[in-house]
Design an enzyme around this catalytic site. Structure first.
Site, mmCIF file in Angstrom:
data_model
loop_
_atom_site.group_PDB
_atom_site.id
_atom_site.type_symbol
_atom_site.label_atom_id
_atom_site.label_comp_id
_atom_site.label_asym_id
_atom_site.label_seq_id
_atom_site.Cartn_x
_atom_site.Cartn_y
_atom_site.Cartn_z
ATOM 1 N N TRP A 187 40.003 37.515 42.011
ATOM 2 C CA TRP A 187 40.029 36.068 42.115
ATOM 3 C C TRP A 187 40.752 35.677 43.399
ATOM 4 O O TRP A 187 41.979 35.810 43.482
ATOM 5 C CB TRP A 187 40.733 35.457 40.892
ATOM 6 C CG TRP A 187 39.881 35.588 39.673
ATOM 7 C CD1 TRP A 187 38.831 34.791 39.335
ATOM 8 C CD2 TRP A 187 40.006 36.557 38.635
ATOM 9 N NE1 TRP A 187 38.283 35.216 38.154
ATOM 10 C CE2 TRP A 187 38.976 36.294 37.699
ATOM 11 C CE3 TRP A 187 40.866 37.627 38.394
ATOM 12 C CZ2 TRP A 187 38.795 37.047 36.550
ATOM 13 C CZ3 TRP A 187 40.679 38.379 37.261
ATOM 14 C CH2 TRP A 187 39.641 38.091 36.338
ATOM 15 N N HIS A 204 40.345 30.127 37.328
ATOM 16 C CA HIS A 204 39.407 30.056 36.196
ATOM 17 C C HIS A 204 40.059 29.198 35.120
ATOM 18 O O HIS A 204 41.230 28.793 35.260
ATOM 19 C CB HIS A 204 39.061 31.462 35.659
ATOM 20 C CG HIS A 204 40.244 32.371 35.442
ATOM 21 N ND1 HIS A 204 40.134 33.666 34.996
ATOM 22 C CD2 HIS A 204 41.592 32.184 35.606
ATOM 23 C CE1 HIS A 204 41.311 34.221 34.894
ATOM 24 N NE2 HIS A 204 42.204 33.346 35.255
ATOM 25 N N ARG A 230 38.507 28.708 44.081
ATOM 26 C CA ARG A 230 38.644 30.058 44.642
ATOM 27 C C ARG A 230 38.469 30.013 46.152
ATOM 28 O O ARG A 230 37.616 29.247 46.646
ATOM 29 C CB ARG A 230 37.608 31.011 44.043
ATOM 30 C CG ARG A 230 37.920 31.316 42.600
ATOM 31 C CD ARG A 230 36.991 32.344 42.004
ATOM 32 N NE ARG A 230 37.115 32.270 40.540
ATOM 33 C CZ ARG A 230 36.370 32.955 39.699
ATOM 34 N NH1 ARG A 230 35.447 33.792 40.145
ATOM 35 N NH2 ARG A 230 36.548 32.824 38.400
ATOM 36 N N GLN A 244 34.219 25.379 35.030
ATOM 37 C CA GLN A 244 33.974 26.376 33.986
ATOM 38 C C GLN A 244 34.195 25.746 32.617
ATOM 39 O O GLN A 244 34.836 24.697 32.485
ATOM 40 C CB GLN A 244 34.957 27.556 34.127
ATOM 41 C CG GLN A 244 34.662 28.467 35.300
ATOM 42 C CD GLN A 244 35.526 29.727 35.273
ATOM 43 O OE1 GLN A 244 36.605 29.751 34.680
ATOM 44 N NE2 GLN A 244 35.044 30.776 35.926
ATOM 45 N N VAL A 287 40.009 40.993 28.127
ATOM 46 C CA VAL A 287 39.135 41.222 26.969
ATOM 47 C C VAL A 287 38.822 42.709 26.834
ATOM 48 O O VAL A 287 38.815 43.450 27.816
ATOM 49 C CB VAL A 287 37.807 40.427 27.061
ATOM 50 C CG1 VAL A 287 38.026 38.954 26.782
ATOM 51 C CG2 VAL A 287 37.125 40.646 28.401
ATOM 52 N N ALA A 341 36.605 35.422 23.542
ATOM 53 C CA ALA A 341 36.787 34.401 24.578
ATOM 54 C C ALA A 341 35.606 34.485 25.526
ATOM 55 O O ALA A 341 34.975 35.538 25.666
ATOM 56 C CB ALA A 341 38.093 34.631 25.333
HETATM 57 C C1 FA5 Z 1 35.944 34.434 34.971
HETATM 58 O O1 FA5 Z 1 36.318 33.509 35.673
HETATM 59 C C2 FA5 Z 1 36.560 34.739 33.678
HETATM 60 N N1 FA5 Z 1 37.734 33.961 33.491
HETATM 61 C C3 FA5 Z 1 35.554 34.518 32.555
HETATM 62 C C4 FA5 Z 1 36.008 35.062 31.219
HETATM 63 C C5 FA5 Z 1 36.641 34.231 30.327
HETATM 64 C C6 FA5 Z 1 35.769 36.388 30.893
HETATM 65 C C7 FA5 Z 1 37.035 34.703 29.074
HETATM 66 C C8 FA5 Z 1 36.166 36.889 29.662
HETATM 67 C C9 FA5 Z 1 36.788 36.034 28.774
HETATM 68 P P1 FA5 Z 1 33.974 35.012 36.547
HETATM 69 O O2 FA5 Z 1 34.763 35.162 37.762
HETATM 70 O O3 FA5 Z 1 32.827 35.951 36.391
HETATM 71 O O4 FA5 Z 1 34.859 35.113 35.256
HETATM 72 O O5 FA5 Z 1 33.429 33.523 36.461
HETATM 73 C C10 FA5 Z 1 32.738 33.063 35.334
HETATM 74 C C11 FA5 Z 1 31.536 32.198 35.742
HETATM 75 O O6 FA5 Z 1 31.976 31.119 36.575
HETATM 76 C C12 FA5 Z 1 30.530 32.927 36.619
HETATM 77 O O7 FA5 Z 1 29.641 33.671 35.846
HETATM 78 C C13 FA5 Z 1 29.839 31.783 37.294
HETATM 79 O O8 FA5 Z 1 28.893 31.199 36.443
HETATM 80 C C14 FA5 Z 1 30.958 30.826 37.506
HETATM 81 N N2 FA5 Z 1 31.510 30.967 38.856
HETATM 82 C C15 FA5 Z 1 32.360 31.889 39.298
HETATM 83 N N3 FA5 Z 1 32.631 31.722 40.588
HETATM 84 C C16 FA5 Z 1 31.910 30.665 40.989
HETATM 85 C C17 FA5 Z 1 31.760 29.963 42.223
HETATM 86 N N4 FA5 Z 1 32.409 30.348 43.307
HETATM 87 N N5 FA5 Z 1 30.942 28.913 42.283
HETATM 88 C C18 FA5 Z 1 30.275 28.507 41.171
HETATM 89 N N6 FA5 Z 1 30.381 29.083 39.978
HETATM 90 C C19 FA5 Z 1 31.184 30.162 39.872
#
Ligand code: FA5
Length: 376
Positions: A187, A204, A230, A244, A287, A341
């Site tokens: 992240w 997140h 981010r 999110q 998780v 989650a």
């Molecule tokens: C997470 O952020 C984890 N916190 C998710 C999680 C929660 C996992 C609870 C397990 C349990 P990730 O980095 O993959 O995961 O982001 C989740 C979703 O946010 C991505 O699949 C995407 O749909 C969205 N996302 C992530 N980064 C971006 C971005 N830069 N722009 C738009 N959407 C994004």
């Protein structure tokens, strides 16, 4: 009495033709009658030239006003010999009456024309369609948040909100990502104060997992919509600010099957029964086991396009069973409670639902893009 003669649209009666001697030498050799005839002809011609009320007022000043020509003639009558004075007076007064009547008639005519002109200019065409007021509409991301909240409410989840500025403690530590953990690099974090790396813009919505569990005892069922930030290069599916929806359910006997059931139901509610969902193993420190959750791309029908990076699948988010260390970190007994989650990308869902092919459009402030959602 002589027949009235038209004079360019205005009827002026001829002045009675008494032969008057010009005793007033100021007018040269002209008799009073000749002066009145001359005045009559000029006044009639001038009145015919008048086209508006301003012009008429000026005409009135020239001929009938206190300094007007006819008034001057009337004032000069004292100099006419006594025997001729009554006839001269009658002729002059008759002309005055006539010019005044002509003035009134023209004034009425011009006022009516002026009123007509103003009415025509101010006219409202009641048959024209009204102008639609420009009113704002709910942003497609906010609308999706409302829709998601409604769907999850029917599955027993309460919607809660949390702060966008988080401490590293909630954003990382309580999520089983200690300071030296390599996963922190996943992240790309924006720190609020460069002197204090502990205060960050949440990367997140997961910090709300620990916050919620600290504040409540099981059973827990919440969804948390909100912004995440981010330090990330932008492209068609990544923005540096996005939304999110976090989900958390903790209770006795919760299993991965519950997670699959909930997310499958979500996909069907949002995108229709024909959409396919995919769960694959993934790693998130908070998780165990972890999965990623994807839906076949509705933009290209799963064939492959720019939005799904030609894979046919659109990654919606990560999910998994809450790690026992996370449960223990907030004082829950991991031997008694289990939970799942998930964290879903809200922009990705809107993109999928409405066929938007670039995530940057949502915060790009292009009204042409946003207005398309006004009628949906
Ligand atoms: C997470 O952020 C984890 N916190 C998710 C999680 C929660 C996992 C609870 C397990 C349990 P990730 O980095 O993959 O995961 O982001 C989740 C979703 O946010 C991505 O699949 C995407 O749909 C969205 N996302 C992530 N980064 C971006 C971005 N830069 N722009 C738009 N959407 C994004």
């Amino acid at each position: 009495m002589a027949t009235p003669r038209p004079c360019r649209g205005v009827f002026l009666l001829p002045v009675k033709t008494h032969r008057l001697r010009a005793s007033d030498r100021d007018h040269g050799d002209m008799t009073i009658q000749a002066q009145l005839d001359d005045l009559h002809a000029r006044a009639a011609a001038s009145l015919a030239e008048v086209v508006d009320l301003d012009g008429l007022a000026s005409w009135e000043r020239s001929f009938l006003g206190p300094k007007g020509e006819l008034t001057q003639v009337l004032r000069g009558l004292g100099g006419v010999p006594a025997g001729e004075r009554p006839a001269a007076g009658r002729a002059a007064n008759s002309l005055k009456t006539e010019l005044s009547a002509a003035y009134d008639a023209r004034a009425r005519q011009l006022s009516a024309t002026d009123l007509e002109r103003r009415l025509a200019a101010d006219a409202v065409d009641v048959t024209l369609p009204g102008r639609a007021p420009t009113i704002g509409t709910v942003h497609p991301v906010s609308r999706m948040i409302d829709e998601l909240s409604d769907i999850f409410a029917l599955m027993g989840f309460q919607t809660v909100f949390g702060p966008e500025v988080a401490t590293a403690h909630y954003n990382f530590d309580l999520l089983n990502i200690p300071g030296d953990h390599p996963a922190r690099d996943v992240w790309d974090t924006i720190v609020v104060d460069s002197n204090d790396e502990e205060i960050v813009l949440r990367t997140h919505t997961s910090p709300m997992q620990a916050r919620t569990m600290e504040a409540t005892k099981p059973p827990v069922r919440v969804v948390v919509p909100g912004r995440a930030y981010r330090y990330e290069a932008q492209d068609a599916s990544h923005d540096w600010m996005f939304h999110q929806l976090e989900g958390l359910a903790v209770d006795e006997h919760i299993t991965l099957a519950d997670l699959k059931g909930v997310l499958g139901e979500l996909a069907r509610q949002l995108f229709g029964a024909e959409r396919r969902v995919r769960f694959r193993c993934d790693y998130f420190p908070f998780v165990e086991p972890g999965v990623d959750f994807a839906v076949d791309c509705a933009v290209c029908g799963g064939k492959g396009c720019r939005v799904c990076k030609h894979s046919g699948w659109l990654e919606m988010g990560g999910a998994g069973m809450v790690h026992p260390k996370v449960l223990a970190g907030v004082g829950y007994d991991p031997a008694k409670y289990t939970g799942f989650a998930f964290g879903l990308g809200i922009e990705r869902m809107v993109m999928m639902k409405y066929g938007v092919d670039d995530v940057r459009a949502f915060a790009g402030n292009d009204l042409r893009f946003l207005r398309q959602f006004a009628s949906i």
